[in-house]
Motif scaffolding. Sequence first.
Motif, PDB file in Angstrom:
ATOM      1  N   CYS A 103       0.801  -1.222   0.000  1.00  0.00           N
ATOM      2  CA  CYS A 103       0.000   0.000   0.000  1.00  0.00           C
ATOM      3  C   CYS A 103       0.837   1.278   0.000  1.00  0.00           C
ATOM      4  O   CYS A 103       0.297   2.371   0.016  1.00  0.00           O
ATOM      5  N   ALA A 104       2.137   1.155  -0.049  1.00  0.00           N
ATOM      6  CA  ALA A 104       2.996   2.344   0.009  1.00  0.00           C
ATOM      7  C   ALA A 104       2.949   3.119  -1.293  1.00  0.00           C
ATOM      8  O   ALA A 104       2.714   2.557  -2.354  1.00  0.00           O
ATOM      9  N   PRO A 105       3.201   4.430  -1.206  1.00  0.00           N
ATOM     10  CA  PRO A 105       3.337   5.197  -2.432  1.00  0.00           C
ATOM     11  C   PRO A 105       4.404   4.558  -3.314  1.00  0.00           C
ATOM     12  O   PRO A 105       5.392   4.023  -2.821  1.00  0.00           O
ATOM     13  N   GLY A 106       4.189   4.608  -4.610  1.00  0.00           N
ATOM     14  CA  GLY A 106       5.026   3.864  -5.550  1.00  0.00           C
ATOM     15  C   GLY A 106       6.469   4.260  -5.635  1.00  0.00           C
ATOM     16  O   GLY A 106       7.310   3.446  -5.976  1.00  0.00           O
ATOM     17  N   ALA A 107       6.816   5.496  -5.337  1.00  0.00           N
ATOM     18  CA  ALA A 107       8.198   5.896  -5.564  1.00  0.00           C
ATOM     19  C   ALA A 107       8.622   6.976  -4.582  1.00  0.00           C
ATOM     20  O   ALA A 107       7.808   7.764  -4.106  1.00  0.00           O
ATOM     21  N   LEU A 108       9.914   6.983  -4.291  1.00  0.00           N
ATOM     22  CA  LEU A 108      10.506   8.091  -3.551  1.00  0.00           C
ATOM     23  C   LEU A 108      10.740   9.199  -4.566  1.00  0.00           C
ATOM     24  O   LEU A 108      11.330   8.965  -5.630  1.00  0.00           O
ATOM     25  N   LEU A 109      10.273  10.393  -4.256  1.00  0.00           N
ATOM     26  CA  LEU A 109      10.384  11.506  -5.193  1.00  0.00           C
ATOM     27  C   LEU A 109      11.768  12.140  -5.129  1.00  0.00           C
ATOM     28  O   LEU A 109      12.392  12.196  -4.069  1.00  0.00           O
ATOM     29  N   LEU A 110      12.227  12.640  -6.263  1.00  0.00           N
ATOM     30  CA  LEU A 110      13.504  13.329  -6.342  1.00  0.00           C
ATOM     31  C   LEU A 110      13.329  14.740  -5.800  1.00  0.00           C
ATOM     32  O   LEU A 110      12.386  15.445  -6.156  1.00  0.00           O
ATOM     33  N   GLN A 111      14.204  15.137  -4.924  1.00  0.00           N
ATOM     34  CA  GLN A 111      14.198  16.471  -4.330  1.00  0.00           C
ATOM     35  C   GLN A 111      15.562  17.116  -4.597  1.00  0.00           C
ATOM     36  O   GLN A 111      16.568  16.417  -4.728  1.00  0.00           O
ATOM     37  N   PHE A 112      15.591  18.441  -4.644  1.00  0.00           N
ATOM     38  CA  PHE A 112      16.866  19.135  -4.768  1.00  0.00           C
ATOM     39  C   PHE A 112      16.920  20.262  -3.759  1.00  0.00           C
ATOM     40  O   PHE A 112      15.992  21.054  -3.628  1.00  0.00           O
ATOM     41  N   ASP A 113      18.019  20.305  -3.035  1.00  0.00           N
ATOM     42  CA  ASP A 113      18.286  21.369  -2.082  1.00  0.00           C
ATOM     43  C   ASP A 113      19.676  21.911  -2.408  1.00  0.00           C
ATOM     44  O   ASP A 113      20.614  21.118  -2.558  1.00  0.00           O
ATOM     45  N   PRO A 114      19.843  23.228  -2.535  1.00  0.00           N
ATOM     46  CA  PRO A 114      21.157  23.771  -2.897  1.00  0.00           C
ATOM     47  C   PRO A 114      22.282  23.345  -1.950  1.00  0.00           C
ATOM     48  O   PRO A 114      23.418  23.193  -2.370  1.00  0.00           O
ATOM     49  N   GLU A 115      21.956  23.117  -0.678  1.00  0.00           N
ATOM     50  CA  GLU A 115      22.994  22.726   0.281  1.00  0.00           C
ATOM     51  C   GLU A 115      23.316  21.238   0.239  1.00  0.00           C
ATOM     52  O   GLU A 115      24.472  20.848   0.319  1.00  0.00           O
ATOM     53  N   SER A 116      22.290  20.410   0.104  1.00  0.00           N
ATOM     54  CA  SER A 116      22.535  18.962   0.156  1.00  0.00           C
ATOM     55  C   SER A 116      22.489  18.289  -1.209  1.00  0.00           C
ATOM     56  O   SER A 116      22.800  17.111  -1.319  1.00  0.00           O
ATOM     57  N   GLY A 117      22.064  18.998  -2.231  1.00  0.00           N
ATOM     58  CA  GLY A 117      22.023  18.398  -3.560  1.00  0.00           C
ATOM     59  C   GLY A 117      20.784  17.545  -3.757  1.00  0.00           C
ATOM     60  O   GLY A 117      19.729  17.802  -3.172  1.00  0.00           O
ATOM     61  N   PHE A 118      20.903  16.531  -4.590  1.00  0.00           N
ATOM     62  CA  PHE A 118      19.778  15.654  -4.894  1.00  0.00           C
ATOM     63  C   PHE A 118      19.571  14.624  -3.794  1.00  0.00           C
ATOM     64  O   PHE A 118      20.533  14.033  -3.285  1.00  0.00           O
ATOM     65  N   THR A 119      18.329  14.421  -3.435  1.00  0.00           N
ATOM     66  CA  THR A 119      17.948  13.367  -2.488  1.00  0.00           C
ATOM     67  C   THR A 119      16.629  12.795  -2.970  1.00  0.00           C
ATOM     68  O   THR A 119      15.946  13.380  -3.805  1.00  0.00           O
TER      69      THR A 119
END
Length: 198
Positions: A103-119
């Motif tokens: 039942c979990a959401p299908g995917a972890l979404l890509l995020q971008f933060d200028p300090e930490s980069g892509f997560t």
Amino acid sequence: MRIMPETLLAAVPGAEEHPSLALVNSASELPGGKRYDELDGPDDAAAWLRAHDLIAPDTVLHEHCRGRLADLRADLRDLFTAHTTGDVPTTAAVQALNRALTCAPGALLLQFDPESGFTRSANHPVTQVVEHVMAVIADDAASLLTGDQASVLASCEADGCQRFFLRTHARRQWCSTRCGDRVRAARAYARKRALHSA
């Protein structure tokens, strides 16, 4: 949540690698009738999830979400108990684990933060975040119960202890030094009493 002394809540072997094992051990009755529950309220549950790197630091949980985690914990306890005793698990516990897996959401979404980069993270409403966490824990439990470490999953043999652990060696019987010391002290006391009453 009642704050228990750190020695009572010491991590058992395997709990750091397996969030399912940590979750099962997050509530128990200790010898002497003392109880602890690290998911006692929504804030406690959020703190537990943050401590295990399962949610973002700013995630807020609601009682409904805490209750779902507590229900999953009960189902995992049923499965782990059945595994360690050789009994048949309840159909409801198996079905609950499978529901959590799917039942979990299908995917972890890509995020971008200028300090930490892509997560990547589950950037969804709280209910979906909890579903993702439950899927991660359920996947860990299913892997633990069916993988190479299944044979070393054990329940503590100290009277009154309800925690599970991974045996670090074949003769290990207790989840912690504290439980082992308590059992040895009880045996020594029983021998001393037997000598004095003879």
